[in-house]
Write an enzyme that holds these catalytic residues in place. Structure first.
Site, PDB file in Angstrom:
ATOM      1  N   CYS A   1       0.787  -1.240   0.000  1.00 48.44           N
ATOM      2  CA  CYS A   1       0.000   0.000   0.000  1.00 48.44           C
ATOM      3  C   CYS A   1       0.814   1.282   0.000  1.00 48.44           C
ATOM      4  CB  CYS A   1      -0.965   0.009   1.185  1.00 48.44           C
ATOM      5  SG  CYS A   1      -0.160   0.280   2.789  1.00 48.44           S
TER       6      CYS A   1
ATOM      7  N   CYS B   1       1.285  -4.281   8.536  1.00 53.00           N
ATOM      8  CA  CYS B   1       1.069  -2.888   8.159  1.00 53.00           C
ATOM      9  C   CYS B   1      -0.263  -2.434   8.752  1.00 53.00           C
ATOM     10  CB  CYS B   1       1.042  -2.769   6.635  1.00 53.00           C
ATOM     11  SG  CYS B   1       0.610  -1.113   6.030  1.00 53.00           S
TER      12      CYS B   1
ATOM     13  N   CYS C   1      -2.912  -1.588   5.582  1.00 54.95           N
ATOM     14  CA  CYS C   1      -3.565  -2.616   4.753  1.00 54.95           C
ATOM     15  C   CYS C   1      -3.542  -4.003   5.397  1.00 54.95           C
ATOM     16  CB  CYS C   1      -2.916  -2.674   3.371  1.00 54.95           C
ATOM     17  SG  CYS C   1      -1.219  -3.281   3.364  1.00 54.95           S
TER      18      CYS C   1
ATOM     19  N   CYS D   1      12.148  -7.945  12.484  1.00 56.84           N
ATOM     20  CA  CYS D   1      12.725  -8.821  11.468  1.00 56.84           C
ATOM     21  C   CYS D   1      11.713  -8.869  10.321  1.00 56.84           C
ATOM     22  CB  CYS D   1      12.958 -10.191  12.093  1.00 56.84           C
ATOM     23  SG  CYS D   1      13.857 -11.324  11.063  1.00 56.84           S
TER      24      CYS D   1
END
Length: 143
Positions: free
Chosen positions: A59, A105, A108, A128
């Protein structure tokens, strides 16, 4: 390529799997949407030392800055903190017989990787992150 809508305060969950498959490579789809993991030392950003910002490959949300990237020796891009307090979410992950914390995220809800409590002194955290989940912008730097 950061042409997607920027953060509105709500996750961008309007895309279907077919939409994501059209936008992402097969490898990116596997990592970002099916919670896959790339092999250590195989991603394009694990050893990148350039200055800039790392964005969600799905996104375009700014996730991490090069100033917080470090060599953890793990073979994946590692950061000691996200670019902002609300750009990623941490979710309990009990898959594969382990207890881990997944990083997604916040815009999204794509899978990025995991965070571990064995990072450098700045925060003690090691984000990570799969290279496949990131786009790097060397021109933008700090945003």
């Amino acid at each position: 390529m950061h042409d997607e809508t920027k953060k509105t305060g709500k996750p961008d969950l309007t895309k279907t799997d077919a939409d994501w498959r059209q936008k992402l490579t097969a490898h990116q789809f596997h990592v970002l949407r099916e919670k896959g993991t790339e092999r250590a030392f195989s991603g394009q950003y694990w050893d990148l030392k350039d200055e800039g910002s790392y964005h969600c490959a799905a996104c375009g949300e700014t996730l991490f800055l090069s100033e917080t990237k470090y060599d953890s020796g793990s073979g994946w891009p590692s950061f000691y903190q996200p670019a902002g307090s609300d750009c990623v979410k941490e979710v309990a992950d009990h898959s594969h017989g382990m207890i881990r914390t997944e990083v997604i995220c916040s815009n999204c809800e794509s899978h990025l990787g995991h965070v571990f409590p064995d990072g450098p002194p700045e925060t003690g955290l090691r984000y990570c992150i799969n290279s496949a989940s990131l786009d790097f912008d060397g021109k933008a730097g700090k945003e």
